[in-house]
Write a protein that holds these residues in place. Structure first.
Motif, PDB file in Angstrom:
ATOM      1  N   LEU A 160       0.894  -1.294   0.134  1.00 24.51           N
ATOM      2  CA  LEU A 160       0.189  -0.079   0.219  1.00 24.51           C
ATOM      3  C   LEU A 160       0.785   1.134   0.032  1.00 24.51           C
ATOM      4  O   LEU A 160       0.519   2.323   0.596  1.00 24.51           O
ATOM      5  N   GLU A 161       1.923   1.277  -0.590  1.00 23.76           N
ATOM      6  CA  GLU A 161       2.813   2.758  -0.960  1.00 23.76           C
ATOM      7  C   GLU A 161       2.002   3.294  -1.983  1.00 23.76           C
ATOM      8  O   GLU A 161       1.981   4.563  -2.107  1.00 23.76           O
ATOM      9  N   GLU A 162       1.670   2.471  -2.811  1.00 26.30           N
ATOM     10  CA  GLU A 162       1.123   3.367  -4.227  1.00 26.30           C
ATOM     11  C   GLU A 162      -0.616   4.036  -3.911  1.00 26.30           C
ATOM     12  O   GLU A 162      -1.072   3.500  -2.950  1.00 26.30           O
ATOM     13  N   PRO A 163      -0.849   4.528  -4.855  1.00 27.18           N
ATOM     14  CA  PRO A 163      -2.302   5.124  -4.723  1.00 27.18           C
ATOM     15  C   PRO A 163      -3.290   3.857  -4.467  1.00 27.18           C
ATOM     16  O   PRO A 163      -2.949   2.954  -5.147  1.00 27.18           O
ATOM     17  N   PRO A 164      -4.558   4.203  -3.943  1.00 29.04           N
ATOM     18  CA  PRO A 164      -5.084   5.509  -3.378  1.00 29.04           C
ATOM     19  C   PRO A 164      -4.642   5.888  -2.006  1.00 29.04           C
ATOM     20  O   PRO A 164      -4.800   6.703  -1.297  1.00 29.04           O
ATOM     21  N   PHE A 165      -3.675   4.909  -1.452  1.00 31.71           N
ATOM     22  CA  PHE A 165      -3.114   5.006   0.113  1.00 31.71           C
ATOM     23  C   PHE A 165      -1.878   5.664   0.037  1.00 31.71           C
ATOM     24  O   PHE A 165      -1.632   5.978   1.074  1.00 31.71           O
ATOM     25  N   PHE A 166      -1.391   6.279  -0.822  1.00 25.81           N
ATOM     26  CA  PHE A 166       0.040   7.007  -0.788  1.00 25.81           C
ATOM     27  C   PHE A 166      -0.234   8.193  -0.037  1.00 25.81           C
ATOM     28  O   PHE A 166      -1.512   9.193  -0.025  1.00 25.81           O
ATOM     29  N   ARG A 167       0.568   8.578   1.075  1.00 28.20           N
ATOM     30  CA  ARG A 167       0.483   9.735   1.963  1.00 28.20           C
ATOM     31  C   ARG A 167      -0.787   9.535   2.887  1.00 28.20           C
ATOM     32  O   ARG A 167      -1.209  10.546   3.189  1.00 28.20           O
ATOM     33  N   THR A 168      -0.919   8.414   3.118  1.00 29.72           N
ATOM     34  CA  THR A 168      -2.128   8.250   4.160  1.00 29.72           C
ATOM     35  C   THR A 168      -1.484   7.425   5.099  1.00 29.72           C
ATOM     36  O   THR A 168      -0.520   6.719   5.050  1.00 29.72           O
ATOM     37  N   GLY A 169      -2.440   7.340   6.342  1.00 31.16           N
ATOM     38  CA  GLY A 169      -2.119   6.365   7.384  1.00 31.16           C
ATOM     39  C   GLY A 169      -2.099   5.028   7.126  1.00 31.16           C
ATOM     40  O   GLY A 169      -1.978   4.009   8.027  1.00 31.16           O
ATOM     41  N   HIS A 170      -2.667   4.459   6.094  1.00 38.09           N
ATOM     42  CA  HIS A 170      -3.165   3.161   5.705  1.00 38.09           C
ATOM     43  C   HIS A 170      -1.736   2.683   4.999  1.00 38.09           C
ATOM     44  O   HIS A 170      -1.729   1.397   4.548  1.00 38.09           O
ATOM     45  N   MET A 171      -0.923   3.325   4.587  1.00 37.33           N
ATOM     46  CA  MET A 171       0.364   2.632   3.935  1.00 37.33           C
ATOM     47  C   MET A 171       0.811   1.856   4.868  1.00 37.33           C
ATOM     48  O   MET A 171       0.904   1.862   6.189  1.00 37.33           O
ATOM     49  N   GLY A 172       1.415   0.392   4.394  1.00 38.77           N
ATOM     50  CA  GLY A 172       2.202  -0.216   5.410  1.00 38.77           C
ATOM     51  C   GLY A 172       3.396   0.128   6.151  1.00 38.77           C
ATOM     52  O   GLY A 172       3.356  -0.123   7.148  1.00 38.77           O
ATOM     53  N   SER A 173       4.029   1.240   5.574  1.00 34.62           N
ATOM     54  CA  SER A 173       5.015   1.745   6.150  1.00 34.62           C
ATOM     55  C   SER A 173       4.413   2.750   7.241  1.00 34.62           C
ATOM     56  O   SER A 173       5.160   2.834   8.322  1.00 34.62           O
ATOM     57  N   ALA A 174       3.486   3.348   7.180  1.00 39.35           N
ATOM     58  CA  ALA A 174       2.901   4.096   8.193  1.00 39.35           C
ATOM     59  C   ALA A 174       2.541   3.217   9.470  1.00 39.35           C
ATOM     60  O   ALA A 174       2.632   3.504  10.683  1.00 39.35           O
ATOM     61  N   VAL A 175       1.811   2.278   9.075  1.00 45.78           N
ATOM     62  CA  VAL A 175       1.388   1.393  10.144  1.00 45.78           C
ATOM     63  C   VAL A 175       2.748   1.015  10.895  1.00 45.78           C
ATOM     64  O   VAL A 175       2.507   0.842  12.311  1.00 45.78           O
ATOM     65  N   HIS A 176       3.693   0.357  10.312  1.00 47.34           N
ATOM     66  CA  HIS A 176       4.910  -0.111  10.868  1.00 47.34           C
ATOM     67  C   HIS A 176       5.545   0.941  11.787  1.00 47.34           C
ATOM     68  O   HIS A 176       5.931   0.855  12.863  1.00 47.34           O
ATOM     69  N   ALA A 177       5.642   2.215  11.228  1.00 49.59           N
ATOM     70  CA  ALA A 177       6.382   3.215  11.980  1.00 49.59           C
ATOM     71  C   ALA A 177       5.553   3.825  12.960  1.00 49.59           C
ATOM     72  O   ALA A 177       6.038   3.941  14.240  1.00 49.59           O
ATOM     73  N   ARG A 178       3.994   3.559  13.116  1.00 43.71           N
ATOM     74  CA  ARG A 178       3.322   4.000  14.304  1.00 43.71           C
ATOM     75  C   ARG A 178       3.617   3.093  15.451  1.00 43.71           C
ATOM     76  O   ARG A 178       3.685   3.404  16.458  1.00 43.71           O
ATOM     77  N   SER A 179       3.825   1.698  15.114  1.00 43.44           N
ATOM     78  CA  SER A 179       3.922   0.673  15.945  1.00 43.44           C
ATOM     79  C   SER A 179       5.186   0.738  16.613  1.00 43.44           C
ATOM     80  O   SER A 179       5.327   0.648  17.750  1.00 43.44           O
ATOM     81  N   LEU A 180       6.422   1.116  15.949  1.00 44.19           N
ATOM     82  CA  LEU A 180       7.625   1.417  16.610  1.00 44.19           C
ATOM     83  C   LEU A 180       7.460   2.490  17.518  1.00 44.19           C
ATOM     84  O   LEU A 180       7.908   2.671  18.766  1.00 44.19           O
ATOM     85  N   ARG A 181       6.892   3.879  17.260  1.00 39.81           N
ATOM     86  CA  ARG A 181       6.636   4.780  17.859  1.00 39.81           C
ATOM     87  C   ARG A 181       5.906   4.593  19.273  1.00 39.81           C
ATOM     88  O   ARG A 181       6.216   4.939  20.636  1.00 39.81           O
ATOM     89  N   ALA A 182       4.960   3.599  18.969  1.00 43.04           N
ATOM     90  CA  ALA A 182       4.010   3.364  20.082  1.00 43.04           C
ATOM     91  C   ALA A 182       4.538   2.474  21.343  1.00 43.04           C
ATOM     92  O   ALA A 182       4.318   2.450  22.572  1.00 43.04           O
ATOM     93  N   GLN A 183       5.612   1.709  20.740  1.00 46.37           N
ATOM     94  CA  GLN A 183       6.446   0.876  21.608  1.00 46.37           C
ATOM     95  C   GLN A 183       7.624   1.374  22.296  1.00 46.37           C
ATOM     96  O   GLN A 183       8.429   0.892  22.997  1.00 46.37           O
ATOM     97  N   GLY A 184       8.014   2.863  21.719  1.00 49.78           N
ATOM     98  CA  GLY A 184       9.166   3.550  22.291  1.00 49.78           C
ATOM     99  C   GLY A 184      10.415   2.868  21.588  1.00 49.78           C
ATOM    100  O   GLY A 184      11.400   3.122  22.251  1.00 49.78           O
ATOM    101  N   VAL A 185      10.121   2.429  20.495  1.00 47.61           N
ATOM    102  CA  VAL A 185      11.595   1.776  19.933  1.00 47.61           C
ATOM    103  C   VAL A 185      12.177   3.142  19.325  1.00 47.61           C
ATOM    104  O   VAL A 185      11.783   4.257  18.596  1.00 47.61           O
TER     105      VAL A 185
END
Length: 322
Positions: A160-185
């Motif tokens: 989900l890097e490509e449209p229509p999810f590009f630059r949204t919180g649905h991107m796989g990378s956004a999900v992963h990055a948020r999970s790291l931040r939530a865990q304090g990594v």
């Protein structure tokens, strides 16, 4: 990768200092003392690209079955390489997608993240965009398994890097990055591998959004680029220096404000959103590759020998950061 400027220079006023230009372009004087680098198989890179771009097509968001098949292939290859593999499932509009993560080195502590998206924009083979980045990720796994790093390294394949999810919180990378931040990594650096396989020595093959760029960068599309935002020049410089020492492949870089179109056009931006340092490593996409986002973006158009050099450089950068 979005069809906008990937390879950007900041238009500086005539009074701008040489120091400012150097900050943007990151020139490196002197010769290139090569450091020994482990071999990377161009044949395996090609095999991975062909699997993703010929067997799992189409792999856009409307074909989750093929995305799941691609994710399974990636997981199998990462496990075969010796990584500690996990899958991060997440739902978007009633459909389950998955990030595939392989860890190397210590289980705890600060980490380095290297990622690449495995989805495609539309019903195309998407060999360069971005089977090439995923192939590089899989070969990097082999190198890290052979000599585990002293700092944890997570290799992550995203959908989900490509449209229509590009630059949204649905991107796989956004999900992963948020999970790291939530865990304090703590993340030392994230590197996004975004199109790393198209090279050409033809004069005039490298295009630019601004004419001023021709004064600072080659006219032939025979190099790889490290892109970062303002405030993170040190990270760009470290990655660039390590990559230059790993192979003869030319390495160029740029630092620019995030608002400049193209600077944040890949998964690294998701980590910026969470406050992490991140860079993009790219062949500059449509400013060089005429097959971008078309049915002509096939495995036969890529240069696997030079792509192997890119992987050698990324591995060297990981070791330097670790």
């Amino acid at each position: 990768m979005r069809a906008r400027s990937l390879f950007i220079a900041v238009a500086l006023p005539a009074s701008a200092s040489i120091a400012g230009t150097c900050y943007v372009v990151q020139p490196m004087a002197g010769g290139r003392a090569m450091s020994p680098a482990p071999a990377v198989s161009a044949e395996r890179l090609e095999a991975h690209v062909r699997a993703l771009s010929e067997e799992f097509v189409p792999r856009d968001y409307t074909h989750p079955q093929n995305l799941n098949r691609a994710a399974a292939y990636i997981r199998d290859e990462l496990e075969r390489a010796g990584g500690r593999v996990s899958v991060q499932d997440f739902d978007v509009r009633g459909t389950t997608y998955r990030n595939v993560v392989a860890s190397f080195g210590p289980e705890e502590g600060e980490r380095i993240v290297v990622g690449a998206h495995y989805d495609a924009a539309g019903p195309y083979p998407a060999a360069d965009d971005n089977a090439s980045g995923v192939a590089g990720l899989l070969e990097l796994a082999r190198l890290l398994s052979a000599a585990p790093p002293g700092t944890r390294v997570d290799l992550v394949a995203f959908p989900l890097e490509e449209p229509p999810f590009f630059r949204t919180g649905h991107m796989g990378s956004a999900v992963h990055a948020r999970s790291l931040r939530a865990q304090g990594v703590k993340v030392r650096l994230m590197m996004s591998l975004e199109m790393i396989g198209y090279f050409t020595d033809a004069e005039g093959s490298q295009q630019f959004p601004l004419a001023v760029l021709k004064a600072f960068y080659p006219s032939r599309g025979n190099f790889i680029t490290v892109i970062g935002k303002l405030g993170q020049a040190s990270a760009v410089r470290r990655v660039k220096r390590a990559m230059r020492k790993a192979s003869p492949l030319p390495v160029h870089s740029i630092n620019a404000p995030r608002w400049v179109p193209g600077v944040d056009f890949s998964d690294h931006a998701s980590y910026w959103d969470e406050g992490y340092a991140a860079v993009m490593i790219t062949d500059t996409a449509f400013y060089r590759n005429p097959h971008y986002h078309t049915a002509r973006d096939t495995a036969d158009t890529l240069d696997y020998a030079r792509m192997a050099m890119v992987v050698q450089g990324i591995h060297a950068a990981v070791l330097r950061l670790a």
